[in-house]
Design a protein around this motif. Structure first.
Motif, short mmCIF file in Angstrom:
data_model
loop_
_atom_site.label_atom_id
_atom_site.label_comp_id
_atom_site.label_asym_id
_atom_site.label_seq_id
_atom_site.Cartn_x
_atom_site.Cartn_y
_atom_site.Cartn_z
N GLN A 1 20.09 45.01 51.32
CA GLN A 1 20.63 45.20 49.93
C GLN A 1 21.11 46.79 49.84
OE1 GLN A 1 17.32 45.13 47.33
NE2 GLN A 1 18.60 44.43 45.65
N LEU A 2 20.50 47.57 50.52
CA LEU A 2 21.27 49.00 50.65
C LEU A 2 22.59 49.17 51.05
CD1 LEU A 2 20.95 52.04 50.25
CD2 LEU A 2 19.75 52.02 52.29
N THR A 3 22.71 48.39 52.18
CA THR A 3 24.24 48.37 52.61
C THR A 3 25.10 47.56 51.87
OG1 THR A 3 23.09 48.10 54.99
CG2 THR A 3 25.45 47.43 54.79
N THR A 4 24.87 46.63 51.30
CA THR A 4 25.79 46.18 50.20
C THR A 4 26.06 47.01 48.93
OG1 THR A 4 24.82 43.81 50.63
CG2 THR A 4 25.98 44.14 48.41
N LEU A 5 24.96 47.71 48.52
CA LEU A 5 25.17 48.91 47.62
C LEU A 5 26.16 49.84 48.00
CD1 LEU A 5 24.53 50.28 44.79
CD2 LEU A 5 22.59 51.43 45.91
N LEU A 6 26.05 50.27 49.09
CA LEU A 6 26.91 51.39 49.56
C LEU A 6 28.43 50.66 49.75
CD1 LEU A 6 24.57 52.43 52.58
CD2 LEU A 6 25.30 53.76 50.60
N HIS A 7 28.46 49.60 50.22
CA HIS A 7 30.06 48.89 50.23
C HIS A 7 30.53 48.98 48.88
CE1 HIS A 7 29.12 46.64 54.27
NE2 HIS A 7 29.07 48.04 54.42
N ARG A 8 29.71 48.41 47.78
CA ARG A 8 30.04 48.39 46.58
C ARG A 8 30.49 49.81 46.06
NH1 ARG A 8 25.67 45.46 45.29
NH2 ARG A 8 25.14 46.92 43.82
N SER A 9 29.55 50.61 46.08
CA SER A 9 29.84 52.41 45.77
C SER A 9 31.14 52.72 46.36
CB SER A 9 28.65 52.76 45.91
OG SER A 9 28.51 54.18 45.39
N TYR A 10 31.24 52.64 47.49
CA TYR A 10 32.37 53.37 48.23
C TYR A 10 33.76 52.48 48.37
CZ TYR A 10 29.19 56.96 49.46
OH TYR A 10 28.55 58.18 49.54
N ALA A 11 33.52 51.33 47.47
CA ALA A 11 34.78 50.44 47.66
C ALA A 11 36.17 51.00 47.09
CB ALA A 11 34.53 49.06 47.29
N ASP A 12 36.02 51.87 46.15
CA ASP A 12 37.17 52.22 45.16
C ASP A 12 37.78 53.52 46.22
OD1 ASP A 12 34.86 53.88 45.13
OD2 ASP A 12 35.56 54.71 42.96
N HIS A 13 37.10 53.98 47.02
CA HIS A 13 37.50 54.88 48.00
C HIS A 13 38.49 54.29 49.00
CE1 HIS A 13 35.59 58.55 46.56
NE2 HIS A 13 34.48 57.99 46.28
N ALA A 14 37.81 53.22 49.59
CA ALA A 14 38.56 52.35 50.57
C ALA A 14 39.66 51.82 49.89
CB ALA A 14 37.61 51.27 51.04
N GLU A 15 39.67 51.25 48.76
CA GLU A 15 40.83 50.78 48.31
C GLU A 15 42.01 51.87 47.78
OE1 GLU A 15 39.63 49.19 44.52
OE2 GLU A 15 38.19 47.27 45.58
N ALA A 16 41.55 53.17 47.79
CA ALA A 16 42.54 54.11 47.59
C ALA A 16 43.11 54.61 49.12
CB ALA A 16 41.89 55.47 46.88
N GLY A 17 42.67 54.10 50.01
CA GLY A 17 43.01 54.54 51.48
C GLY A 17 41.95 55.57 52.19
N ARG A 18 40.87 55.74 51.44
CA ARG A 18 39.78 56.81 52.10
C ARG A 18 38.79 56.25 52.40
NH1 ARG A 18 41.10 58.97 46.77
NH2 ARG A 18 39.46 58.23 45.97
N VAL A 19 38.60 55.78 53.98
CA VAL A 19 37.63 55.00 54.59
C VAL A 19 36.49 55.64 54.82
CG1 VAL A 19 37.50 53.02 56.32
CG2 VAL A 19 39.34 53.38 55.18
N PHE A 20 35.48 55.92 53.98
CA PHE A 20 34.19 56.38 54.06
C PHE A 20 33.63 55.30 55.03
CE2 PHE A 20 35.47 58.68 50.46
CZ PHE A 20 34.83 59.90 50.39
N PHE A 21 32.67 56.01 55.79
CA PHE A 21 32.18 55.07 56.63
C PHE A 21 31.18 54.24 55.83
CE2 PHE A 21 28.30 54.82 59.95
CZ PHE A 21 28.90 53.98 60.70
N ALA A 22 30.46 54.65 54.61
CA ALA A 22 29.60 53.78 54.01
C ALA A 22 30.33 52.78 53.40
CB ALA A 22 28.85 54.71 52.70
N SER A 23 31.67 52.70 53.26
CA SER A 23 32.26 51.59 52.85
C SER A 23 32.40 50.22 53.78
CB SER A 23 33.78 51.71 52.43
OG SER A 23 34.58 52.23 53.63
N TYR A 24 32.03 50.44 54.98
CA TYR A 24 32.08 49.31 55.97
C TYR A 24 31.01 49.40 56.84
CZ TYR A 24 33.84 52.67 59.69
OH TYR A 24 33.99 53.62 60.64
N GLN A 25 30.09 50.15 56.85
CA GLN A 25 29.22 50.40 58.24
C GLN A 25 28.10 49.07 57.96
OE1 GLN A 25 27.03 53.99 56.47
NE2 GLN A 25 25.41 52.78 55.79
#
Length: 201
Positions: A57-81
């Motif tokens: 559940q924490l991993t899913t929250l991290l992916h949701r929280s960092y998704a906008d960065h990934a969509e902007a081309g900034r691939v934070f580790f938390a967006s896909y870990q």
């Protein structure tokens, strides 16, 4: 710099000058007093991660929280870990969860000291926080600011004289958010798991 993988480091204390933003920065700040108990922020309870809590559940929250960065081309580790990566990262410090009823809506992990790459410009003995996440549906209500304040207090309680964070140099709105809270750039480096230069705060 146009290097999409560069990271910056930001730093601030009572005596540090504010340094203009640069491609790679670290931010450091002297934390306030310690906080010992769970916290109530409006209708959100913040408490330590426990044995019965779901790392999935924490991993899913991290992916949701960092998704906008990934969509902007900034691939934070938390967006896909992976779930295993999340478990490893929370094991490196104190992980705090923000819950509204049974729903996980925020998180932050803190440590008094952690291993960083040799080229990272973080001061020796500084505390760190990472995986600061707020459910996108709750942004703009102060929860991220409160989780950051909790992280600073816990780092002080753990004995570190300063706080260091890092973020993408390209996340200008996020760097500005940290700067408004007293953080200032001090250096930069690049993690192997992201596609940008990191700025620390």
């Amino acid at each position: 710099m146009n290097d999409p993988g560069a990271r910056a480091v930001l730093s601030a204390s009572e005596h540090d000058p504010i340094v203009p933003p640069a491609p790679h920065r670290t931010v450091v700040r002297r934390p306030p007093r310690a906080l010992d108990n769970d916290v109530l922020i409006g209708d959100v309870v913040v408490r330590r991660l426990g044995d019965g809590d779901s790392v999935e559940q924490l991993t899913t929250l991290l992916h949701r929280s960092y998704a906008d960065h990934a969509e902007a081309g900034r691939v934070f580790f938390a967006s896909y870990q992976s779930v295993q990566d999340t478990a490893h990262r929370v094991a490196g410090g104190e992980c705090w969860l923000a819950l509204r009823g049974p729903e996980l809506v925020g998180s932050v992990t803190v440590a008094a000291e952690t291993r960083v790459p040799e080229e990272c410009p973080a001061p020796v003995g500084a505390g760190f926080f990472w995986q600061l996440a707020v459910d996108p549906a709750l942004r703009g209500r102060g929860l991220g600011r409160q989780l950051m304040a909790l992280a600073e207090k816990r780092i002080a309680a753990l004995g570190a004289p300063q706080v260091v964070i890092d973020t993408s140099v390209e996340a200008v709105e996020l760097v500005a958010w940290y700067r408004r809270r007293g953080y200032a750039p001090v250096g930069s480096w690049r993690w192997g798991v992201t596609n940008y230069e990191s700025v620390g705060s």
